[in-house]
Design an enzyme around this catalytic site. Sequence first.
Site, short mmCIF file in Angstrom:
data_model
loop_
_atom_site.label_atom_id
_atom_site.label_comp_id
_atom_site.label_asym_id
_atom_site.label_seq_id
_atom_site.Cartn_x
_atom_site.Cartn_y
_atom_site.Cartn_z
N CYS A 76 0.85 -1.19 0.00
CA CYS A 76 0.00 0.00 0.00
C CYS A 76 0.88 1.24 0.00
O CYS A 76 1.81 1.35 0.79
CB CYS A 76 -0.91 -0.07 1.22
N GLU A 77 0.62 2.15 -0.94
CA GLU A 77 1.51 3.29 -1.08
C GLU A 77 1.34 4.34 0.02
O GLU A 77 2.16 5.23 0.15
CB GLU A 77 1.34 3.94 -2.47
N HIS A 78 0.26 4.22 0.79
CA HIS A 78 0.07 5.21 1.86
C HIS A 78 0.89 4.88 3.10
O HIS A 78 1.36 5.78 3.79
CB HIS A 78 -1.42 5.27 2.27
N HIS A 79 0.99 3.60 3.42
CA HIS A 79 1.65 3.21 4.68
C HIS A 79 2.86 2.31 4.46
O HIS A 79 3.53 1.94 5.43
CB HIS A 79 0.66 2.48 5.59
N GLN A 118 -4.92 -0.53 -4.65
CA GLN A 118 -5.57 -1.72 -5.24
C GLN A 118 -6.33 -1.38 -6.52
O GLN A 118 -6.31 -2.13 -7.49
CB GLN A 118 -6.49 -2.38 -4.20
N HIS A 146 -5.80 -5.62 3.50
CA HIS A 146 -4.81 -4.56 3.66
C HIS A 146 -4.31 -4.52 5.09
O HIS A 146 -5.10 -4.30 6.02
CB HIS A 146 -5.43 -3.20 3.31
N CYS A 148 -2.71 -2.29 6.52
CA CYS A 148 -2.89 -0.98 7.16
C CYS A 148 -4.28 -0.86 7.76
O CYS A 148 -4.56 0.05 8.54
CB CYS A 148 -2.62 0.15 6.17
N1 LIG Z 1 -8.69 3.52 -2.14
C1 LIG Z 1 -7.69 2.89 -1.50
N2 LIG Z 1 -7.37 3.26 -0.26
C2 LIG Z 1 -6.37 2.61 0.35
C3 LIG Z 1 -5.65 1.57 -0.24
N3 LIG Z 1 -4.73 1.14 0.65
C4 LIG Z 1 -4.88 1.89 1.75
N4 LIG Z 1 -5.88 2.79 1.59
C5 LIG Z 1 -6.46 3.81 2.47
O1 LIG Z 1 -5.75 5.00 2.35
C6 LIG Z 1 -6.28 5.87 3.36
C7 LIG Z 1 -5.21 6.83 3.83
O2 LIG Z 1 -5.89 7.67 4.67
P1 LIG Z 1 -5.24 8.85 5.53
O3 LIG Z 1 -6.33 9.50 6.33
O4 LIG Z 1 -4.38 9.72 4.64
O5 LIG Z 1 -4.21 8.05 6.47
P2 LIG Z 1 -4.43 7.50 7.95
O6 LIG Z 1 -4.63 8.62 8.89
O7 LIG Z 1 -3.27 6.59 8.24
O8 LIG Z 1 -5.79 6.68 7.78
P3 LIG Z 1 -6.40 5.48 8.66
O9 LIG Z 1 -5.95 4.21 8.01
O10 LIG Z 1 -7.88 5.66 8.57
O11 LIG Z 1 -5.86 5.61 10.05
C8 LIG Z 1 -6.83 4.94 4.43
O12 LIG Z 1 -8.23 5.11 4.43
C9 LIG Z 1 -6.45 3.53 3.92
O13 LIG Z 1 -7.40 2.55 4.30
C10 LIG Z 1 -6.01 1.19 -1.57
O14 LIG Z 1 -5.43 0.29 -2.19
N5 LIG Z 1 -7.03 1.87 -2.15
ZN LIG Z 2 -2.33 1.73 3.71
#
Ligand SMILES: Nc1nc2c(ncn2[C@@H]2O[C@H](COP(=O)(O)OP(=O)(O)OP(=O)(O)O)[C@@H](O)[C@H]2O)c(=O)[nH]1
Ligand SMILES: [Zn+2]
Length: 186
Positions: A76-79, A118, A146, A148
């Site tokens: 996952c590119e966010h975490h 994804q 996921h 995360c």
């Molecule tokens: N659409 C989508 N979202 C993703 C994917 N992988 C992770 N995420 C979401 O990316 C979002 C990032 O949200 P942020 O609010 O920026 O980060 P955060 O504070 O760590 O969010 P939380 O996970 O809700 O604690 C989260 O809702 C994750 O669940 C993916 O493959 N597709």
């Molecule tokens: Zn993530």
Amino acid sequence: MVDREKVEVAVKMILEAIGEDPEREGLRETPARVARMYSEIFCGLWEDPQTHLSKMFSEEHEEMVLVKDIPIYSMCEHHLLPFYGKAHVAYIPRKGNVTGLSKLARVVEGFAKRPQLQERLTSQIADTIMKKLNPHGVIVVIEAEHMCMTLRGVKKPGSKTITSAVRGQFQRSEATRAEAFSLIGK
Ligand SMILES: Nc1nc2c(ncn2[C@@H]2O[C@H](COP(=O)(O)OP(=O)(O)OP(=O)(O)O)[C@@H](O)[C@H]2O)c(=O)[nH]1
Ligand SMILES: [Zn+2]
């Protein structure tokens, strides 16, 4: 190629930042190990997955071909935490444009081994097959968990995300789409 030296420096800094001692015995090799691991799990950034579809068989088959339950591991590119599950890829080849089954899995792998979303992973696979094989249609379904969402944050282990990308005849014909979904088991 992934810059392993840079990853090593960064991992050492992370270890220091979290309050660890990167020089203690158990951690001394860790930056180098993580660098080797990153060059493996992000190797897709260094390839162009469409090249796997350059070779075609001149078969007459113009019916659906489905490769299901292809295991996927992506990040996952966010975490930078893994998401993992299964990909199902079906296409309806045009005469003469049949590809090797393993090549479909290689395209999946090439796009999975990157920081990803994804949704993007799903559509990149479908669009690449459409572009290179010019089939009657493509459908890609990915179901993944996921990390995360399981080990941190909202903490919902067992939850699954299902995404699909539907192109060509699968989009136009409800019956063809239904056939694919029933074979995939969704
Ligand atoms: N659409 C989508 N979202 C993703 C994917 N992988 C992770 N995420 C979401 O990316 C979002 C990032 O949200 P942020 O609010 O920026 O980060 P955060 O504070 O760590 O969010 P939380 O996970 O809700 O604690 C989260 O809702 C994750 O669940 C993916 O493959 N597709
Ligand atoms: Zn993530």
